[in-house]
Design an enzyme around this catalytic site. Structure first.
Site, PDB file in Angstrom:
ATOM      1  N   ARG A  54      26.083 -49.475  11.018  1.00  0.00           N
ATOM      2  CA  ARG A  54      26.056 -48.014  10.914  1.00  0.00           C
ATOM      3  C   ARG A  54      26.979 -47.503  12.011  1.00  0.00           C
ATOM      4  NH1 ARG A  54      25.130 -47.584  15.720  1.00  0.00           N
ATOM      5  NH2 ARG A  54      24.945 -45.373  15.370  1.00  0.00           N
ATOM      6  N   ALA A  56      30.096 -44.287  12.223  1.00  0.00           N
ATOM      7  CA  ALA A  56      31.215 -43.985  11.334  1.00  0.00           C
ATOM      8  C   ALA A  56      32.360 -45.006  11.392  1.00  0.00           C
ATOM      9  CB  ALA A  56      31.722 -42.576  11.622  1.00  0.00           C
ATOM     10  N   ARG A  97      27.606 -44.761   1.537  1.00  0.00           N
ATOM     11  CA  ARG A  97      27.078 -43.657   2.368  1.00  0.00           C
ATOM     12  C   ARG A  97      28.066 -42.490   2.291  1.00  0.00           C
ATOM     13  NH1 ARG A  97      24.778 -44.820   8.212  1.00  0.00           N
ATOM     14  NH2 ARG A  97      23.575 -42.932   7.780  1.00  0.00           N
ATOM     15  N   GLN A 204      18.321 -44.666  16.853  1.00  0.00           N
ATOM     16  CA  GLN A 204      19.565 -45.305  17.323  1.00  0.00           C
ATOM     17  C   GLN A 204      19.711 -45.207  18.842  1.00  0.00           C
ATOM     18  OE1 GLN A 204      19.335 -43.257  14.692  1.00  0.00           O
ATOM     19  NE2 GLN A 204      20.822 -43.738  13.097  1.00  0.00           N
ATOM     20  N   ASP A 245      30.778 -38.092  12.830  1.00  0.00           N
ATOM     21  CA  ASP A 245      30.927 -38.786  11.535  1.00  0.00           C
ATOM     22  C   ASP A 245      32.005 -38.164  10.673  1.00  0.00           C
ATOM     23  OD1 ASP A 245      28.016 -39.317  12.480  1.00  0.00           O
ATOM     24  OD2 ASP A 245      28.555 -40.911  11.075  1.00  0.00           O
ATOM     25  N   ASN A 255      27.491 -34.868  12.925  1.00  0.00           N
ATOM     26  CA  ASN A 255      27.045 -36.047  13.670  1.00  0.00           C
ATOM     27  C   ASN A 255      25.548 -36.200  13.406  1.00  0.00           C
ATOM     28  OD1 ASN A 255      27.654 -38.237  15.509  1.00  0.00           O
ATOM     29  ND2 ASN A 255      26.406 -37.155  17.025  1.00  0.00           N
ATOM     30  N   LYS A 256      24.975 -37.199  13.984  1.00  0.00           N
ATOM     31  CA  LYS A 256      23.563 -37.524  13.747  1.00  0.00           C
ATOM     32  C   LYS A 256      22.662 -36.295  13.870  1.00  0.00           C
ATOM     33  CE  LYS A 256      22.139 -40.493  12.656  1.00  0.00           C
ATOM     34  NZ  LYS A 256      21.829 -40.666  11.211  1.00  0.00           N
TER      35      LYS A 256
HETATM   36  O1  MRU Z   1      23.282 -42.876  10.600  1.00  0.00           O
HETATM   37  P1  MRU Z   1      24.222 -43.510  11.574  1.00  0.00           P
HETATM   38  O2  MRU Z   1      23.542 -44.367  12.590  1.00  0.00           O
HETATM   39  O3  MRU Z   1      25.356 -44.212  10.880  1.00  0.00           O
HETATM   40  O4  MRU Z   1      24.851 -42.277  12.359  1.00  0.00           O
HETATM   41  C1  MRU Z   1      25.767 -42.553  13.381  1.00  0.00           C
HETATM   42  C2  MRU Z   1      26.171 -41.355  14.145  1.00  0.00           C
HETATM   43  O5  MRU Z   1      25.820 -40.253  13.824  1.00  0.00           O
HETATM   44  C3  MRU Z   1      27.119 -41.570  15.288  1.00  0.00           C
HETATM   45  O6  MRU Z   1      26.865 -40.652  16.307  1.00  0.00           O
HETATM   46  C4  MRU Z   1      28.549 -41.377  14.763  1.00  0.00           C
HETATM   47  O7  MRU Z   1      28.801 -42.225  13.696  1.00  0.00           O
HETATM   48  C5  MRU Z   1      29.552 -41.584  15.810  1.00  0.00           C
HETATM   49  S1  MRU Z   1      29.839 -43.297  15.998  1.00  0.00           S
HETATM   50  C6  MRU Z   1      31.042 -43.654  17.046  1.00  0.00           C
END
Ligand code: MRU
Length: 353
Positions: A54, A56, A97, A204, A245, A255-256
């Protein structure tokens, strides 16, 4: 198997002897450190969908390998069947995704490479696509290191830096975006304290960021997501840095889930709010953040975790995995091409000149 305490985190690695992609299983960290092997596009798509991999940029790198693996798996087919199998591979990866644009970026990159090899036999194409997947991975690590070099100056010695989710080596080809900037600042001799949001519901921050920083003895304090405002109000946070993302043409970014809340809090408390993202995360086809597709994940992720359920059976649940933060709340966007203060449509376009 336990990793050594000084492990260099290889989120994805190619096993030449077996001809497979190995990925660290991020669902079971930090309790277990395991790698799983992948040998086809649909297997990689499953790994992306189920969150073995996981983040991006890491998803983009995995998708590039997914295309190469499909080509290797089908290289003995006739040209027509080979092309059909690859089309199917692209489609299954593309559907894995929706939010991180790096996935689509990587697939478009691999498609261009494939199109340039139109008349080559499948075996040659497969070898070439594998080289390209290696190049995508190497370029991502290089971009992260460049972001670190550019962004480290924004963080001063002694700062307490809050981050959300995991934007580290585990979320990328290696080194990390937001955590790459922190790594680079620490490598330059600065002493930073990282405050890691737990990042409900998939944890995470608690499971990955805390573990990743511990591997390098970078001081990290874990908080639950609802503690950030309290710490900011008491003057215990100096800056915020997160990954992304998908960044729209005007600098709005997804982002998350929970990032928007942190950005509003940082604004309220006058704290710098930095976003670190490579150009592969910028989607110039979207004018602003309103068009970013937001993934909704399973209700079970909110009702409980790892087989344990704490909410009543049948309760209605929402589980958007990402949110959108307006560009107006971003102090600076850190990219491999440099730092863009108060990003807007012109300064983002200039990155691509
Ligand atoms: O659902 P995820 O764990 O794939 O989400 C990841 C994020 O939101 C990260 O903050 C984002 O991808 C930046 S990664 C360098």
């Amino acid at each position: 198997m336990s990793p050594s305490p000084r492990l260099i985190i290889e989120t994805l690695r190619w096993d030449e002897a077996r001809g497979v992609l190995e990925m660290i299983d991020q669902r079971v960290l930090p309790a277990r450190f395991e790698r799983l092997a992948y040998d086809s596009a649909s297997a990689v798509a499953d790994g992306i969908r189920s969150m073995v991999v996981r983040g991006a940029p890491a998803i983009g790198c995995a998708a590039a390998y997914g295309v190469a693996l499909e080509a290797l798996r089908c290289r003995d087919l006739c040209a027509h069947a080979f092309a059909a199998a690859l089309d199917e591979g692209f489609a299954v990866l593309d559907a894995s995704r929706p939010t991180a644009v790096n996935l689509r970026w990587a697939l478009e990159h691999m498609r261009l490479c494939l199109d340039a090899l139109a008349d080559a036999p499948p075996g040659v194409v497969a070898g070439r696509l594998l080289q390209e997947a290696h190049a995508v991975l190497a370029a991502d690590v290089a971009a992260n290191r460049a972001m670190g070099a550019h962004g480290a100056a924004l963080l001063s010695d002694g700062m307490r830096v809050l981050t959300h989710c995991n934007a580290g080596a585990l979320a990328t080809g290696g080194y990390g975006t937001a955590l790459g900037v922190i790594r680079a600042a620490v490598a330059s001799g600065k002493h930073l304290q990282v405050i890691a949001d737990e990042t409900r519901p998939f944890l995470q921050g608690a499971r990955l960021t805390a573990w990743e920083l511990q591997q390098e003895d970078i001081p990290v304090t874990l908080i639950t997501d609802n503690m950030a405002g309290h710490l900011m109000q008491r003057g215990e946070v100096d800056a915020v840095i997160v990954g992304a993302d998908r960044v729209a043409a005007n600098g709005d970014f997804a982002n998350k889930i929970g990032t928007y809340m942190v950005a509003v809090l940082a604004h309220r408390h006058g704290l710098p709010f930095y976003v670190a993202a490579p150009l592969s995360t910028i989607d110039r086809r979207l004018a602003d953040g309103a068009g970013i597709p937001i993934e909704e994940r399973a209700a079970a992720e909110v009702r409980g975790f790892a087989g344990q359920q704490w909410a009543p059976e049948g309760v209605a649940v929402r589980n958007p995995a990402f949110d959108v933060t307006p560009a107006a709340l971003v102090t600076a966007l850190i990219t491999e091409r440099g730092v863009v203060p108060a990003p807007n449509v012109d300064s983002i376009a200039a990155l691509f000149d």
